[in-house]
Structures are given as structure tokens and as C-alpha cells.
Scaffold this motif. Structure first.
Motif, PDB file in Angstrom:
ATOM      1  N   ILE A 237       0.831  -1.216   0.000  1.00  0.00           N
ATOM      2  CA  ILE A 237       0.000   0.000   0.000  1.00  0.00           C
ATOM      3  C   ILE A 237       0.860   1.258   0.000  1.00  0.00           C
ATOM      4  O   ILE A 237       0.640   2.185  -0.786  1.00  0.00           O
TER       5      ILE A 237
ATOM      6  N   PHE B 283       1.285   4.627  -2.741  1.00  0.00           N
ATOM      7  CA  PHE B 283       0.980   6.014  -2.400  1.00  0.00           C
ATOM      8  C   PHE B 283       2.234   6.886  -2.347  1.00  0.00           C
ATOM      9  O   PHE B 283       2.155   8.095  -2.543  1.00  0.00           O
TER      10      PHE B 283
ATOM     11  N   TYR C 161      -5.336   8.165  -7.627  1.00  0.00           N
ATOM     12  CA  TYR C 161      -5.624   7.887  -6.223  1.00  0.00           C
ATOM     13  C   TYR C 161      -6.722   6.829  -6.089  1.00  0.00           C
ATOM     14  O   TYR C 161      -6.671   5.973  -5.192  1.00  0.00           O
ATOM     15  N   ALA C 162      -7.698   6.888  -6.959  1.00  0.00           N
ATOM     16  CA  ALA C 162      -8.807   5.924  -6.897  1.00  0.00           C
ATOM     17  C   ALA C 162      -8.318   4.502  -7.160  1.00  0.00           C
ATOM     18  O   ALA C 162      -8.702   3.554  -6.449  1.00  0.00           O
TER      19      ALA C 162
ATOM     20  N   CYS D 185      -5.256   3.409  -6.747  1.00  0.00           N
ATOM     21  CA  CYS D 185      -4.431   3.023  -5.593  1.00  0.00           C
ATOM     22  C   CYS D 185      -5.312   2.607  -4.417  1.00  0.00           C
ATOM     23  O   CYS D 185      -4.983   1.656  -3.688  1.00  0.00           O
ATOM     24  N   ALA D 186      -6.432   3.297  -4.234  1.00  0.00           N
ATOM     25  CA  ALA D 186      -7.357   2.948  -3.153  1.00  0.00           C
ATOM     26  C   ALA D 186      -7.957   1.557  -3.375  1.00  0.00           C
ATOM     27  O   ALA D 186      -8.103   0.771  -2.421  1.00  0.00           O
ATOM     28  N   CYS D 187      -8.285   1.245  -4.628  1.00  0.00           N
ATOM     29  CA  CYS D 187      -8.836  -0.079  -4.944  1.00  0.00           C
ATOM     30  C   CYS D 187      -7.821  -1.180  -4.640  1.00  0.00           C
ATOM     31  O   CYS D 187      -8.157  -2.213  -4.025  1.00  0.00           O
TER      32      CYS D 187
ATOM     33  N   SER E  46      -5.442  -0.957  -2.558  1.00  0.00           N
ATOM     34  CA  SER E  46      -5.241  -0.972  -1.099  1.00  0.00           C
ATOM     35  C   SER E  46      -6.301  -1.829  -0.422  1.00  0.00           C
ATOM     36  O   SER E  46      -5.993  -2.591   0.507  1.00  0.00           O
ATOM     37  N   ILE E  47      -7.535  -1.702  -0.872  1.00  0.00           N
ATOM     38  CA  ILE E  47      -8.633  -2.509  -0.309  1.00  0.00           C
ATOM     39  C   ILE E  47      -8.373  -3.994  -0.569  1.00  0.00           C
ATOM     40  O   ILE E  47      -8.551  -4.852   0.313  1.00  0.00           O
TER      41      ILE E  47
END
Length: 421
Positions: free
Chosen positions: A80, A84, A109-110, A112-114, A116-117
Motif C-alpha cells: 500500500i 501512495f 488515487y482511486a 491506488c485505493a482499490c 489498497s482494499i
């Protein structure tokens, strides 16, 4: 036992954390106290903080070959934070260099967020909670096809950083910003090292090659390079403010103080008299005799040189507490604060008058003599009741100057404020 390979990671994590705290504090200082637009300082501070987490997690990962729980947390944090760190660096380049990115940052960012989840929840498609010996140097978690997509995404982000820096470099070369291109070159080199080391670690993770951890080297190099560039930016901000202050404080031709500074200085001296820190003040207004004729006969270049030389003479003959300011044209003001009962201002001005009249002026072979006429007035605590005392002093000194002109020039006229009470 802590492996030797992890020692640099712990050290770089500490350095990155210190950099993050420093630039966060600096951001708030510049933003809210000095109202500087330095959003990229905050972006870098967050990038340095994320890098610190990445280095720490990687260090734990390297030392977790026998502990699945530690390995599970460290491996996911590494995945993660690595994403970022890159996307925040990308964000910094876009903000700092004012680059109009064709790909919106919010989508980066979106994505990367996916990822990360996906990284948080153990699953066979991304990272399972199971040992997987990635190399002889460290152990990771079992990975699936989405992990390979993550590796490709990391590579895309790294290449996009380099793409932006190349475009910025080309733009600066076209504008002949030679000093700025060197900083972009430094960032380009650091990002190339980052990409190469990141690719090598990815290949090690999927057992294509067998290298020790290298990504941290490139990441730390980028962090230090950005920090250095921001230090240079701080220096540039300071230099710009210093030049602005000089323009406001000094006359560009003679380097005497400006009219705006004269007003501030005059008010400060009068306030010091009211607080009994000074006994009194003498104000001398003077101009060059027949200055128009000098300009007409010898040219404006010689006229400008005359004003510069006269300013130099005065600076050499006044005290550190005194100051000279240019009102405009060939008219100047000298402020002479008095610390004692004895007023030596007239003696100082007489010495200046004599020195000016005995000197030669001009550029090259065009040498000529010149003189000045002076008008003086003094004030003490008993004159503080005057309305707008600074204006009264300058007006009275100006009248004394005209009196000296009527005396035949190259003279000193002395007036008193008593006549105005």
C-alpha cells in the motif's frame, strides 16, 4: 535477530519521518503566517511520511521470515505505502512544476485505493496469508494475478513520473531556464533509479531474479532529491523577498534609502525622542546646485554618476546612526539623531559640504566640479506637541534650503521650529 539488510531501511525510515515533520511545520509556517502558496510542501511531507511507513514495513518484512503474523501485516503495508509514495511524488511534480496533467490525479488515487482494499483483505487473487519464499534474502506472501497487475500499475506510475519530468525539462529548456533544468535533471535521475530498483524488486518477488531489497534505495533517493529542491526553493523565496525589500528600501540609482523608508525611520526616531531614548533629531534637506545645467552640459549619465558619488561621500561622512534618503531627482534628506545634549549635526553637514565642493565628478575625461546647498532644522522633546512633526521638519528644512540658495548656493541654511509654534 535483525538482519543486516534491514538496518539501512530503519535508518532511512527515521530520516524520512524527520523530513516529513519538518516540512509539515514549514508548510503551516509559510501558509498561515506568511501567506505563501506552498501546497506542494504539504504534498511532499505526506510523501515523506508514506515513504517512512514503506521503509519501516519493508524492514519488518525482511525480518519476518519466521513469523507469519508480522509478515502478513508488513507485506500488505509495503504494498500500500509503495503505491501512495509514488502517486504522492507524482502529485508533487504536477503541483510544484505547475504541469497540466492529461491524466487526472483523482483516478490515480482511486486506483491506488482499490488496490489498497484488495491488499488489506487476504485473498488468493492478490495476497494470501501464507509464506512464499521470494528470494534467499526475504520471504513474502503468496500472491495471485492481481498482484502482477499491481506490479504493472506501479510501473505505469513510475513511468508517468518520468514522462512528466521529461516534459517539464523540455519546457524549461525552451524558456532557457538553465538553473531550473538542473533540478529537473536531478529528479529524472532519481526517478530512473527508483524505477529500475522497483522493477528489480518486483522481479525478485515473482522469482524471475534473485536480488536483495533495492526499491528503498530509489525511493529514498527521490525523497532526498525533492527535499533538496525544496531547500533551494526556500532559498529562492528568501532571495525574492530580500530583493523586494531592497527595492522598497533603497533608491535604485544611488542606493540611498527610499522615501518610504525615510518616513518609517523619521517616525521611529521621533518615537525614540518621546521615550527619552534620544535627545533630539536634526533633519537636513539638500540638492545639487545647478543640476539641470550639469545634465545639459555633461549628459544624464554624468548627472547620474554625480548623484551616486555624492551619496557615497555622505555615507562616508555620517555616523552609523544617521541615514541618507533620496526624495527624488537631485534632492536628498539626511537624518541625524542626537544622543547627547551637544548637537554635532551642523559640523557633520559642513564637513560633507566641503568634501562635495572639493571633489571632481564625471565619467572618463568629462570631469567637473559640483556643489550642494543644505537646509537644516533640529527638534527635541519640546517640539513633540507639533501636529504632524515629520512633515513640519521636512517643510522647515526645505525652507532653510531655499534660504541657502538665496545666499549664493554651496551654503548651509539653518532654521528653527520655534517660529512655527
Amino acid at each position: 535477530m535483525v538482519q543486516v539488510l534491514s538496518s539501512p531501511l530503519f535508518i532511512t525510515a527515521s530520516i524520512s519521518l524527520i523530513l516529513s515533520i519538518f516540512f509539515i511545520l514549514l508548510y503551516f509556517r509559510l501558509k498561515f503566517r506568511y501567506e505563501e502558496s506552498v501546497r506542494y510542501y504539504l504534498i511532499f511531507a505526506l510523501a515523506a511520511l508514506t515513504s517512512s511507513i514503506f521503509f519501516s514495513a519493508f524492514a519488518v518484512l525482511v525480518n519476518s521470515a519466521d513469523n507469519l503474523n508480522y509478515l502478513n501485516v508488513a507485506n500488505r503495508l509495503t504494498v500500500i505505502s509503495a503505491m501512495f509514495t509514488i502517486v504522492l511524488s507524482l502529485h508533487f511534480y504536477i503541483a510544484f512544476f505547475q504541469y497540466k496533467a492529461p491524466i487526472l490525479l483523482k483516478w490515480c488515487y482511486a486506483i491506488c485505493a482499490c488496490f489498497s482494499i484488495l491488499a488489506v483483505v487476504p485473498n488468493q487473487y492478490f495476497l494470501s496469508k501464507a509464506f512464499y519464499s521470494t528470494s534467499q534474502y526475504y520471504t513474502g506472501l503468496m500472491y495471485g494475478p492481481l498482484f502482477q497487475m499491481w506490479g504493472a500499475w506501479i510501473l505505469i506510475l513510475a513511468m508517468y513520473c518520468i514522462f512528466i519530468l521529461v516534459n517539464v525539462y523540455v519546457r524549461q529548456r525552451r524558456r532557457h531556464e538553465n538553473g531550473a533544468t538542473s533540478t529537473v535533471q536531478l529528479l529524472l535521475l532519481a526517478n530512473l533509479v527508483w524505477m529500475i530498483t522497483g522493477v528489480s524488486d518486483t522481479f525478485t518477488g515473482i522469482q524471475v531474479i534473485d536480488f536483495p531489497p533495492l526499491t528503498w534505495i530509489g525511493s529514498f533517493l527521490v525523497t532526498c532529491s525533492i527535499a533538496w529542491i525544496l531547500v533551494l526553493h526556500i532559498d529562492k523565496l528568501y532571495e525574492e523577498r530580500r530583493q523586494l525589500n531592497n527595492r522598497l528600501m533603497y533608491d535604485h540609482l544611488t542606493q540611498a534609502f527610499s522615501l518610504s523608508f525615510l518616513e518609517i525611520r523619521l517616525t521611529d526616531v521621533i518615537n525614540s525622542i518621546s521615550r527619552n531614548k534620544l535627545h533630539g533629531l536634526s533633519v537636513c534637506v539638500f540638492d545639487v546646485d545647478n543640476f539641470k545645467n550639469i545634465n545639459d552640459q555633461y549628459g544624464h549619465a554624468n548627472g547620474d554618476e554625480l548623484l551616486r558619488q555624492i551619496t557615497t561621500i555622505i555615507k562616508e561622512n555620517i555616523r552609523p546612526s544617521d541615514c541618507i534618503a533620496r526624495l527624488g531627482g537631485d534632492e536628498f534628506v539626511i537624518l541625524l539623531p542626537d544622543n547627547q545634549q551637544e548637537n554635532n549635526a551642523v559640523m557633520i553637514i559642513e564637513r560633507i559640504r566641503k568634501h562635495i565642493s572639493e571633489s571632481l565628478y564625471g565619467i572618463g575625461d568629462h570631469k567637473f566640479n559640483a556643489s550642494c546647498s543644505f537646509g537644516m532644522v533640529s527638534a527635541t522633546a519640546e517640539h513633540l506637541h507639533f501636529n504632524d512633526l515629520p512633515h513640519q521638519l521636512l517643510s522647515c528644512a526645505d525652507e532653510a534650503l531655499y534660504s541657502a540658495k538665496h545666499q549664493g548656493k554651496n551654503a548651509i541654511g539653518v532654521a528653527t521650529l520655534s517660529d512655527l509654534s
